[in-house]
Design a protein around this motif. Structure first.
Motif, PDB file in Angstrom:
ATOM      1  N   ALA A  37       0.824  -1.207   0.000  1.00  0.00           N
ATOM      2  CA  ALA A  37       0.000   0.000   0.000  1.00  0.00           C
ATOM      3  C   ALA A  37       0.857   1.255   0.000  1.00  0.00           C
ATOM      4  CB  ALA A  37      -0.934  -0.012   1.205  1.00  0.00           C
ATOM      5  N   ARG A  38       1.953   1.243   0.755  1.00  0.00           N
ATOM      6  CA  ARG A  38       2.841   2.409   0.781  1.00  0.00           C
ATOM      7  C   ARG A  38       3.524   2.615  -0.575  1.00  0.00           C
ATOM      8  NH1 ARG A  38       3.141   0.792   6.183  1.00  0.00           N
ATOM      9  NH2 ARG A  38       4.695  -0.840   5.814  1.00  0.00           N
ATOM     10  N   HIS A  39       3.957   1.538  -1.187  1.00  0.00           N
ATOM     11  CA  HIS A  39       4.599   1.666  -2.499  1.00  0.00           C
ATOM     12  C   HIS A  39       3.593   2.164  -3.542  1.00  0.00           C
ATOM     13  CE1 HIS A  39       7.849  -0.181  -0.530  1.00  0.00           C
ATOM     14  NE2 HIS A  39       7.523  -1.447  -0.721  1.00  0.00           N
ATOM     15  N   ALA A  40       2.367   1.666  -3.478  1.00  0.00           N
ATOM     16  CA  ALA A  40       1.340   2.112  -4.418  1.00  0.00           C
ATOM     17  C   ALA A  40       1.020   3.590  -4.208  1.00  0.00           C
ATOM     18  CB  ALA A  40       0.078   1.267  -4.254  1.00  0.00           C
ATOM     19  N   ALA A  41       0.971   4.012  -2.942  1.00  0.00           N
ATOM     20  CA  ALA A  41       0.660   5.411  -2.640  1.00  0.00           C
ATOM     21  C   ALA A  41       1.701   6.346  -3.259  1.00  0.00           C
ATOM     22  CB  ALA A  41       0.586   5.621  -1.135  1.00  0.00           C
ATOM     23  N   SER A  42       2.954   5.895  -3.298  1.00  0.00           N
ATOM     24  CA  SER A  42       3.996   6.726  -3.908  1.00  0.00           C
ATOM     25  C   SER A  42       3.776   6.895  -5.407  1.00  0.00           C
ATOM     26  CB  SER A  42       5.373   6.113  -3.649  1.00  0.00           C
ATOM     27  OG  SER A  42       5.548   4.924  -4.393  1.00  0.00           O
ATOM     28  N   ALA A  43       2.965   5.984  -5.982  1.00  0.00           N
ATOM     29  CA  ALA A  43       2.617   6.068  -7.406  1.00  0.00           C
ATOM     30  C   ALA A  43       1.209   6.614  -7.609  1.00  0.00           C
ATOM     31  CB  ALA A  43       2.735   4.685  -8.049  1.00  0.00           C
ATOM     32  N   GLY A  44       0.613   7.166  -6.544  1.00  0.00           N
ATOM     33  CA  GLY A  44      -0.707   7.771  -6.651  1.00  0.00           C
ATOM     34  C   GLY A  44      -1.839   6.775  -6.716  1.00  0.00           C
ATOM     35  N   ALA A  45      -1.656   5.582  -6.115  1.00  0.00           N
ATOM     36  CA  ALA A  45      -2.659   4.529  -6.214  1.00  0.00           C
ATOM     37  C   ALA A  45      -2.890   3.886  -4.857  1.00  0.00           C
ATOM     38  CB  ALA A  45      -2.211   3.459  -7.225  1.00  0.00           C
ATOM     39  N   VAL A  46      -3.923   3.050  -4.792  1.00  0.00           N
ATOM     40  CA  VAL A  46      -4.164   2.179  -3.650  1.00  0.00           C
ATOM     41  C   VAL A  46      -4.095   0.736  -4.141  1.00  0.00           C
ATOM     42  CG1 VAL A  46      -5.598   3.850  -2.419  1.00  0.00           C
ATOM     43  CG2 VAL A  46      -6.678   2.223  -4.003  1.00  0.00           C
ATOM     44  N   VAL A  47      -3.891  -0.197  -3.208  1.00  0.00           N
ATOM     45  CA  VAL A  47      -3.913  -1.616  -3.573  1.00  0.00           C
ATOM     46  C   VAL A  47      -5.198  -2.248  -3.053  1.00  0.00           C
ATOM     47  CG1 VAL A  47      -1.424  -1.956  -3.727  1.00  0.00           C
ATOM     48  CG2 VAL A  47      -2.564  -2.235  -1.522  1.00  0.00           C
ATOM     49  N   ALA A  48      -5.768  -3.111  -3.833  1.00  0.00           N
ATOM     50  CA  ALA A  48      -6.977  -3.838  -3.434  1.00  0.00           C
ATOM     51  C   ALA A  48      -6.778  -5.311  -3.771  1.00  0.00           C
ATOM     52  CB  ALA A  48      -8.205  -3.286  -4.155  1.00  0.00           C
ATOM     53  N   ALA A  49      -6.948  -6.166  -2.773  1.00  0.00           N
ATOM     54  CA  ALA A  49      -6.802  -7.612  -2.974  1.00  0.00           C
ATOM     55  C   ALA A  49      -8.100  -8.167  -3.538  1.00  0.00           C
ATOM     56  CB  ALA A  49      -6.437  -8.300  -1.665  1.00  0.00           C
TER      57      ALA A  49
END
Length: 359
Positions: A71-83
């Protein structure tokens, strides 16, 4: 996914770059640690793997930790993660870069282009390929129950599919996917794999997409039928059950008990039924291949592996997880409940992103 619209974003490269930077920036980090995150077929996907773990409580902690990192890595790319195992909202996926993925796109066309699906694979170590194939031959009838328990893909391209686990229907478009026959020996297994690759249809051993297979990389049996799970506790339950299945099958092999001669055509029907119903409709009983309730099919699986669960001190954890799964339902039930409560499909994704990182 985009945090507002729920649309998948082709930013896995940026998320992986953030993960790489974090590896180097850790105290004492030299960048040589085994990476937890990898790219997948599409740029909208991020794959992670846990280290080998034997204790289920530790596994749960590791999954929660890595999901938080993702989630933190995705946030750095302007996104959220969803399983989620398929995107609820419409998407035109983007094939990732690389020779292998380019070859798959050219070879399989729309099948590869549309294959934005996310699964959960469980590896269990075995002492030899002979033991591993003996296990594969004996766990075949039970795998559909795992699929039903994990079902987390009711929506496809903005529509309710009528399936709890539609990922399995999309995944089975690959010509090497699905249930397989009894092999009988490691030699026959490897002969079959070589023959399939020699046709030229498949690029390499990594494209042997059986529901369960010998890993081409590790000394393990790899069970591949499950959807990626919304609740972090569900893959832990799956891991305990898969280990129980492997242990039970190995003991039966050592005792000279032959595998059940269930035809592959029946297993395909069981797989279809599991993807259609999830835990909210009938399944095929693993021992009789006759229609039964989901509760009875799950209980049959539990009874089948119970001794192995006890030997690993997993029995109480599994029973508690079953109770939680019965109360909350799987990811498919959660997604549909959110949508029925008035959430748009984009809002369903946003809520799933929140649930993904909960402990």
């Amino acid at each position: 996914m985009d945090a507002d619209s729920g649309a998948p974003l082709a930013v896995s490269g940026a998320a992986l770059a953030a993960a790489e930077r974090r590896t180097w920036q850790r105290p004492g980090g030299d960048g040589r640690a085994e990476h937890e995150f990898e790219k997948e077929l599409h740029k909208e996907q991020l794959e992670f793997a846990t280290k080998p773990i034997t204790e289920m409580g530790e596994l749960h902690e590791e999954i929660v930790r890595i999901r938080g990192e993702a989630a933190r890595h995705a946030a750095s790319a302007g996104a959220v993660v969803a399983a989620v195992a398929t995107s609820p909202v419409p998407v035109q996926p983007s094939l990732n870069v690389g020779r292998r993925y380019r070859w798959m796109g050219e070879q399989f066309g729309l099948t590869a282009q549309e294959q934005l699906t996310c699964g959960c694979h469980v590896h269990v170590s075995v002492a030899s390929d002979e033991e591993g194939v003996a296990v594969l031959d004996r766990i075949r009838p039970w795998l559909a129950v795992l699929m039903a328990m994990s079902a987390n893909s009711p929506f496809w391209q903005g529509e309710d599919t009528g399936y709890a686990g539609y990922r399995s229907r999309v995944w089975n478009r690959w010509p090497s996917a699905g249930p397989v026959d009894v092999f009988g020996s490691a030699d026959r297994y490897h002969e079959q794999v070589r023959a399939m690759i020699d046709t030229g249809v498949l690029r390499d051993e990594g494209m042997i997409y059986f529901d369960a297979r010998l890993s081409a990389t590790y000394p393990t049996v790899e069970v591949r039928v499950a959807d990626v799970c919304l609740d972090a506790s569900t893959p832990v339950l799956l891991a305990a059950l898969v280990r129980g299945l492997v242990e039970t099958a190995s003991r039966a092999w050592q005792d000279g008990q032959p595998p059940a001669r269930v035809g592959t055509s029946l297993l395909r029907l069981a797989s279809w039924r599991a993807g259609r119903s999830g835990l909210d409709g009938p399944l095929l009983h693993p021992e009789t291949m006759r229609e039964t309730s989901a509760e009875q099919a799950v209980d049959a699986l539990y009874q089948h592996v119970r001794e192995a669960l006890k030997d690993h001190d997993d029995d109480e954890r599994v029973r508690e997880a079953f109770a939680r799964l019965h109360e909350r339902g799987n990811g498919a039930r959660t997604q549909r409940r959110l949508h029925a409560d008035g959430h748009s499909l984009g809002s369903v994704v946003t809520r799933c992103a929140e649930l993904t990182v909960q402990p």
